[in-house]
Enzyme design. Structure first.
Site, short mmCIF file in Angstrom:
data_model
loop_
_atom_site.label_atom_id
_atom_site.label_comp_id
_atom_site.label_asym_id
_atom_site.label_seq_id
_atom_site.Cartn_x
_atom_site.Cartn_y
_atom_site.Cartn_z
N GLY A 128 -14.51 -0.70 -11.49
CA GLY A 128 -15.91 -1.36 -12.01
C GLY A 128 -15.46 -2.83 -12.40
O GLY A 128 -15.11 -3.12 -13.31
N GLU A 246 -1.38 -3.38 -1.86
CA GLU A 246 -1.64 -2.85 -0.45
C GLU A 246 -2.56 -4.17 0.23
O GLU A 246 -3.90 -4.03 0.08
CB GLU A 246 -2.14 -1.71 -0.05
CG GLU A 246 -1.77 -1.18 1.40
CD GLU A 246 -2.22 -1.95 2.71
OE1 GLU A 246 -1.23 -2.71 2.98
OE2 GLU A 246 -3.52 -2.12 2.65
#
Lengths: 393, 377
Positions: A128, A246
């Protein structure tokens, strides 16, 4: 230099391919970021997540002390193969974002409470962050959290929340000091149980008919203070860890390369008009160009992955991999549409639609590639300022 | 996977950079460009003292016995600094066929002289049809028992004018597979009947026409086997293309560095132009082109040096570097504004080279077509 993968990594790649061939029924394919179409497909994807977890693959990039394998490179291979073959089930929000942030900034209790559910695939997390008034300028977010006894009380609106309709929990960025300058020093990182009263989810459907995104409204939502990650007003640091775990973006490149390979196959075969597209020099040039971009995207992504596997923190390199990969994805979709002509316009279940080259869908999905999770313009800013040291405007 | 250069390669890079900036500043580059020889024999001698010409030559022939990745490092620095010289044609075009396929006598006679800087070599491959494929080789070598007699024209033979020997790619059999019937001949550039004429070109790189008029070459000068020369040429071109790409990447890096430095100091509207987003994004794209070119070049170079099938990757690298170098230099001039177009400004040195590099060893379209063929299209 050595551009090869180790025998162990190559063997793992094959293992992943075998796993997918065994587990995924033909014809089932996910889009960007593992998005699926129907409720049935979603259930299948959740089942795949659990299977990946059971194999220890879901969280294999995590450090060993948290039950992972420190296998960053292998996790990139896993993502590449899963996305190339369109297999659903990888979890990015929980495994790839929240977990690393918890490891770095969470309390021991938070780690014990939340990490096992992420690693097992039982608890699905959503992110969010974006708001209607805070996209590229995320620190301007206005969703407010006010302290009240043992709780924070949240009011505001988030947008583009992925998988909100399915998520169990959300990691949320809120404003706890609206007067702070710079603005990011007034942001906190909260964990919100989506069963909490006051949360309303409203689907936000894309032009590709993706039902992956939602607007989420928070109306006096009470979150216990124990769910604050890191210090109050220092949530930006936590968010940067979440965003930085990542950065190769290999998933997007794998998916686009799949489409290039399908276009190449398409061009070799006679089409309904009897013409073999590959005999056209322009088609040959365009397909070679796409293939070239795919090979370059891949090596950029591998470099970022390799740097991360060495414990380095690629900055502008990651922005480049992302920028190049996103534009590659769009280039594939646009060129694919041109090569297929009117047939390229047909949606998947149309009678004359090509069953392999789903360019109508790809072109609608690709349009958002240069926007989601950092626009190409923001990437260029980062490359210019952090990579080249150019002065702020 | 290991995507870093070795410490030794980093040291090689630093020493090459120091050497070139000391010996060959831009005033020297311009002086050499205008000279009749097109290179500086003095710098050439010093390069040989550093062992550069013998980098790929085995130690038994007085070379360094190093690898292609080491050569990539040197060529990046040469491209970055700019060094007009017959270095590429000697080490990456003329020498590899002798190292790969030459007889022991040929190796003993030629290679130590290359290593010491005494002998300059080049490859006479292209003809007026200008192509890097076997079907473009028409120059006839007529069998006269103990010797061949060459008649015909080679065109765009770089530094033929400075060369001591040319490796001439000749046709000894026609009809059938164009790759069959090509023979490599080691030819003394001073042989009777050879006429060499250099041309003024954009790259000022001594591109020559070489006319062969009844030039007699003893059969002992065949490199490799009769009629079986094409695979040696193809392998040589892979190495030379990698070297060229490295030179191009070095040039791109120099243009980027100059442009970034200029954008930080050039003030318009009361601020450095590098603070404007329009310029920042242009420079970001230039940087992206440099880095993508480097990454694909290094991968291609690694594959060639490992002896892996590399035709596709080399074609990808050259096709990509062609477009990247041209665009980076065009944008570099744009960032500099009007002064970037001045003859005395260094941007022009790189801009001209980006144009010259593009068609050398195959332009972008031909590289894409090679990739298309590799993909079975």
């Amino acid at each position: 230099m050595d551009f090869s993968f180790s025998p162990d990594e190559e063997q793992f790649r094959q293992e992943v391919r075998d796993f997918i061939a065994r587990e995924v029924p033909p014809g089932l394919e996910t889009g960007v970021g593992g998005f699926v179409e129907s409720e049935d497909e979603w259930q299948f994807a959740r089942g795949m997540t659990k299977k990946l977890a059971a194999k220890g693959w879901l969280s294999m990039a995590w450090p060993k002390e948290y039950g992972g394998q420190d296998a960053h490179m292998k996790s990139v291979i896993l993502s590449e193969e899963m996305n190339y073959l369109g297999a659903p089930g990888l979890d990015f929000g929980g495994v790839g974002m929240l977990a690393p942030a918890l490891m770095a900034h969470g309390t021991e209790e938070q780690k014990k409470r939340f990490l096992p559910g992420i690693a097992s695939g039982d608890v699905l997390w959503c992110q969010g962050w974006s708001e209607p008034g805070a996209g590229s300028d995320l620190p301007s977010l206005t969703t407010r959290a006010v302290e009240d006894c043992d709780d924070f009380v949240i009011n505001g609106q988030k947008v583009w929340t992925s998988h909100a309709q399915h998520a169990n929990w959300c990691f949320l960025l809120v404003k706890t000091d609206p007067d702070a300058e710079p603005k990011h020093r007034g942001i906190s990182f909260l964990l919100v149980d989506f069963k909490t009263p006051g949360i309303t989810i409203s689907p936000l459907i894309t032009m590709a008919d993706e039902r992956a995104f939602s607007e989420v409204f928070y109306d006096n939502v009470r979150v216990p203070k124990e769910n604050l990650v890191g210090e109050k007003n220092r949530g930006w640091r936590v968010a940067m860890i979440a965003a930085g775990f990542e950065r190769s973006g290999i998933y997007r490149i794998a998916l686009a390369r799949r489409n290039v390979d399908r276009l190449i196959q398409y061009a070799k075969e006679p089409q309904p008009d009897g013409i073999v597209p590959a005999r056209d020099p322009l088609v040959r040039q365009n397909l070679a160009d796409l293939y070239i971009e795919g090979e370059i995207s891949r090596i950029l992504a591998y470099r970022v992955a390799w740097q991360q596997a060495q414990g380095l923190q690629p900055e502008w390199e990651a922005s480049m991999a992302r920028l190049f990969g996103c534009e590659f994805q769009q280039h594939v979709a646009h060129t694919g549409m041109e090569i297929m002509g009117l047939y390229g316009l047909l949606r998947e279940n149309s009678k004359w639609a090509n069953t392999e080259c789903k360019m109508a869908r790809q072109s609608l999905l690709a349009v958002g590639a240069t926007i989601a999770a950092g626009t190409s313009e923001v990437q260029r800013n980062a490359i210019a300022m952090r990579g080249l040291g150019l002065p702020r405007g | 996977m290991d995507l870093d250069f070795t410490e030794e390669q980093d040291m090689l890079r630093n020493s090459a950079r120091d050497f070139l900036s000391t010996e060959c500043d831009k005033a020297m580059v311009r002086q050499i460009e205008e000279s009749e020889e097109g290179y500086s024999p003095e710098i050439w001698r010093k390069m040989a003292e550093l062992g550069w010409q013998g980098l790929l030559i085995p130690e038994e022939y007085d070379g360094m016995g190093m690898g292609l990745m080491d050569l990539v490092v040197i060529f990046e620095e040469i491209g970055r600094n700019i060094l007009p010289s017959p270095f590429l044609v000697t080490v990456a075009l003329g020498t590899p066929p002798i190292v790969e396929a030459g007889s022991e006598e040929q190796k003993k006679e030629i290679l130590p002289r290359v290593s010491s800087g005494e002998a300059i070599l080049t490859l006479a491959l292209t003809e007026p049809s200008v192509g890097y494929t076997a079907d473009c080789v028409e120059l006839e070598a007529e069998d006269r028992g103990d010797s061949f007699v060459l008649n015909g024209t080679k065109l765009f033979v770089e530094f033929a004018s400075a060369s001591d020997y040319m490796v001439v790619v000749a046709r000894t059999k026609s009809g059938g597979d164009p790759e069959d019937g090509i023979t490599l001949l080691l030819v003394d550039s001073k042989s009777p009947g050879i006429k060499i004429e250099p041309f003024a070109t954009t790259g000022m790189d001594k591109q020559c026409e070489v006319v062969f008029d009844n030039v007699s070459v003893p059969k002992a000068n065949i490199i490799g086997e009769l009629d079986k020369g094409w695979p040696i040429v193809a392998k040589t071109l892979e190495k030379a293309t990698v070297a060229k790409c490295a030179e191009m990447v070095g040039g791109m890096q120099a243009v980027l560095d100059m442009s970034v430095a200029y954008a930080k100091e050039r003030v318009q509207y009361g601020r450095p132009i590098g603070s404007f987003q329009a310029i920042q994004h242009m420079l970001a794209d230039m940087y992206l082109r440099v880095e993508t070119s480097k990454n694909i070049l290094y991968q291609a170079a690694w594959m060639v040096s490992e002896g892996l099938p590399a035709a596709e990757k080399v074609a990808i690298a050259k096709g990509w570097c062609n477009e990247a170098y041209k665009k980076v230099t065009e944008d570099g001039v744009e960032v500099h504004g009007a002064i970037g177009t001045a003859r005395d400004h260094d941007m022009g040195l790189y801009y001209r080279r980006s144009k010259a590099a593009d068609p050398t060893f195959g332009d972008t379209e031909s590289q894409r077509e090679l990739v298309a063929q590799q993909l079975g299209l």
